[in-house]
Design a protein around this motif. Structure first.
Motif, PDB file in Angstrom:
ATOM      1  N   HIS A   9      44.290  14.718 -11.440  1.00 28.89           N
ATOM      2  CA  HIS A   9      43.784  15.766 -10.564  1.00 28.89           C
ATOM      3  C   HIS A   9      44.511  15.661  -9.229  1.00 28.89           C
ATOM      4  O   HIS A   9      44.572  14.587  -8.628  1.00 28.89           O
ATOM      5  CB  HIS A   9      42.284  15.610 -10.350  1.00 28.89           C
ATOM      6  CG  HIS A   9      41.486  15.699 -11.615  1.00 28.89           C
ATOM      7  ND1 HIS A   9      40.944  16.877 -12.073  1.00 28.89           N
ATOM      8  CD2 HIS A   9      41.148  14.744 -12.533  1.00 28.89           C
ATOM      9  CE1 HIS A   9      40.304  16.659 -13.209  1.00 28.89           C
ATOM     10  NE2 HIS A   9      40.417  15.369 -13.512  1.00 28.89           N
ATOM     11  N   SER A  46      42.686  25.146 -12.537  1.00 36.14           N
ATOM     12  CA  SER A  46      41.358  24.774 -13.032  1.00 36.14           C
ATOM     13  C   SER A  46      40.882  25.708 -14.131  1.00 36.14           C
ATOM     14  O   SER A  46      40.019  25.352 -14.937  1.00 36.14           O
ATOM     15  CB  SER A  46      40.355  24.777 -11.880  1.00 36.14           C
ATOM     16  OG  SER A  46      40.189  26.080 -11.335  1.00 36.14           O
ATOM     17  N   LEU A 103      34.528  21.474  -7.937  1.00 37.87           N
ATOM     18  CA  LEU A 103      34.485  22.447  -9.032  1.00 37.87           C
ATOM     19  C   LEU A 103      33.162  22.306  -9.765  1.00 37.87           C
ATOM     20  O   LEU A 103      32.770  21.209 -10.176  1.00 37.87           O
ATOM     21  CB  LEU A 103      35.657  22.206  -9.982  1.00 37.87           C
ATOM     22  CG  LEU A 103      35.996  23.323 -10.971  1.00 37.87           C
ATOM     23  CD1 LEU A 103      36.430  24.591 -10.232  1.00 37.87           C
ATOM     24  CD2 LEU A 103      37.082  22.865 -11.931  1.00 37.87           C
TER      25      LEU A 103
END
Length: 437
Positions: A214, A246, A305
């Motif tokens: 990430h 994403s 997220l």
């Protein structure tokens, strides 16, 4: 007894122990005296200052004569094995930090002394050893103007090495990958984040338990930190070879300002800081911690997220304004933050590790229950100032054992690469054995 009184009792007892007990009992072990004319030993972008492999913890720092020093101890022991190497660094520049990692075979890898300079990289001669070999290139490609070296462990025992090639305001991101079987490095990205000779990307990253990388970053339009803007995101599921947003949409590499996914839009001159930290929850959702101004006051902010949508949390507990601007290593009233998540139970807790002049420059922890959307609570982890310290904890130990060990040194940083004339100070590890809930 009310919950507030219980909390007060817990922290009072914790702080008394930290300041008054013996080194082993209070969760603090001393390592040795380190360079203290600036903050080079405790800048945030070190990956890593502490790392654990098996039952052993490793560290590295510059001593008062600018020599690279390595240390190793068995976990739960206070005595460190210390080796002063033959290698030195230009400690007058606080960018020139040391980063270390241990690969899956137990070899220690070290990179140090970079600010637009030739790559410096060595590996231990034996597994678990502190004796280093000769300096060598990794791949021989793009190794003449290196800045911000960072190591990351992969679940298969291999390694990643990130760095910037080029100068501030016009640099590109390079990724090398280390293969255990061949014991060699290959370059998987020569220019992942492309500033197009107009800007630089300043990133933070983490690798989750599934091996997903990430990556998030801010763009900077020049050498001036006030030109930082926006928070972008990408991830890789194949060791850095291919990248996606994403949403799963594939990136065309290199990623530019026009093709990046924007997790949060933040304009220039927002006091947005660079090179902070990321963490991932057990569902694979990334969390990015940073700071920028809210109503003129820089606040620690978390962008994360959740069910495919980017959300933001403003911790909101700071009261004092300040402005970021200029170049070089800054003397800033607050540290860049670090982040970790405890989500083993039913109620996930977010923790932000930081330092703030508002709190007397003590090492501090802010925390909140994400599920209940609680107000943020804060607690000091030291009784005294740690100067211009920035957080760096043992990521591998936290991921494997949920134990928090923090690298600590009380340092002074004069704004813009200035040097203080101060004697060396003790470097230690603060062991937080009981986190607030």
């Amino acid at each position: 007894m009310t919950s507030s009184k219980i909390l007060k009792w817990f922290f009072c007892g914790f702080m008394v122990c930290l300041s008054g007990c013996s080194a082993q009992k209070n969760g603090q072990t001393e390592i040795g005296y380190g360079w203290n004319n600036n903050s080079v030993n405790v800048v945030k972008f070190r990956k890593n200052a502490l790392t654990t492999y098996g039952q052993y913890q490793f560290t590295a720092y510059y001593d008062e004569s600018s020599f690279l020093v390595l240390g190793k101890r068995k976990l739960n022991r206070s005595n460190w094995e210390i080796v002063k190497t033959a290698y030195k660094g230009n400690t007058k520049d606080a960018h020139n930090a040391i980063s270390i990692v241990v690969d899956g075979d137990g070899y220690l890898h070290v990179s140090w002394d970079h600010h637009d300079t030739k790559l410096r990289y060595v590996r231990s001669k034996k597994p678990m050893g502190l004796e280093l070999g000769e300096e060598n290139p990794m791949t021989g490609n793009q190794e003449l103007k290196v800045t911000y070296p960072e190591f990351y462990n992969l679940p298969n025992g291999g390694l990643l090495f990130f760095y910037r090639s080029g100068a501030s305001g016009r640099g590109n991101m390079v990724i090398n990958s280390y293969d255990l079987k061949s014991k060699s490095w290959s370059q998987v990205q020569q220019n992942l984040l492309n500033g197009e000779d107009k800007r630089s990307a300043y990133w933070q990253s983490c690798v989750d338990k599934q091996g997903v990388i990430h990556l998030s970053w801010v763009w900077r339009e020049s050498w001036d930190v006030s030109t930082n803007h926006d928070l972008c995101y990408a991830r890789s599921k194949d060791g850095g070879v291919t990248w996606e947003k994403s949403t799963g949409e594939k990136y065309t590499v290199p990623i530019t300002v026009s093709t990046a996914e924007y997790a949060w839009r933040i304009p220039q001159k927002s006091n947005l800081i660079n090179q902070t930290a990321m963490a991932v929850d057990k569902k694979g959702n990334p969390y990015i911690v940073t700071y920028w101004s809210e109503n003129q006051i820089p606040q620690y902010q978390i962008v994360y997220l959740d069910h495919g949508s980017w959300k933001r949390i403003n911790t909101g507990f700071r009261k004092t304004p300040f402005s970021l601007g200029g170049g070089g290593t800054k003397q800033i009233p607050i540290s860049r933050p670090d982040l970790f998540i405890d989500d083993k139970g039913s109620s996930p807790l977010l923790y932000v590790l930081f330092r703030d002049e508002e709190r007397g420059n003590k090492m501090a922890l802010a925390y909140s229950n994400l599920t209940n959307n609680e107000n943020w609570k804060t607690v000091d982890l030291t009784n005294t100032s740690v100067g211009q310290w920035e957080p760096n904890y043992d990521i591998s130990l936290w991921q494997k054992k949920n134990k928090l060990h923090v690298f600590s040194q009380n340092v002074t940083q004069i704004d813009g690469e200035g040097l203080a004339k101060i004697p060396p100070t003790m470097i230690s590890v603060i062991e937080i054995n009981s986190l607030p809930k």
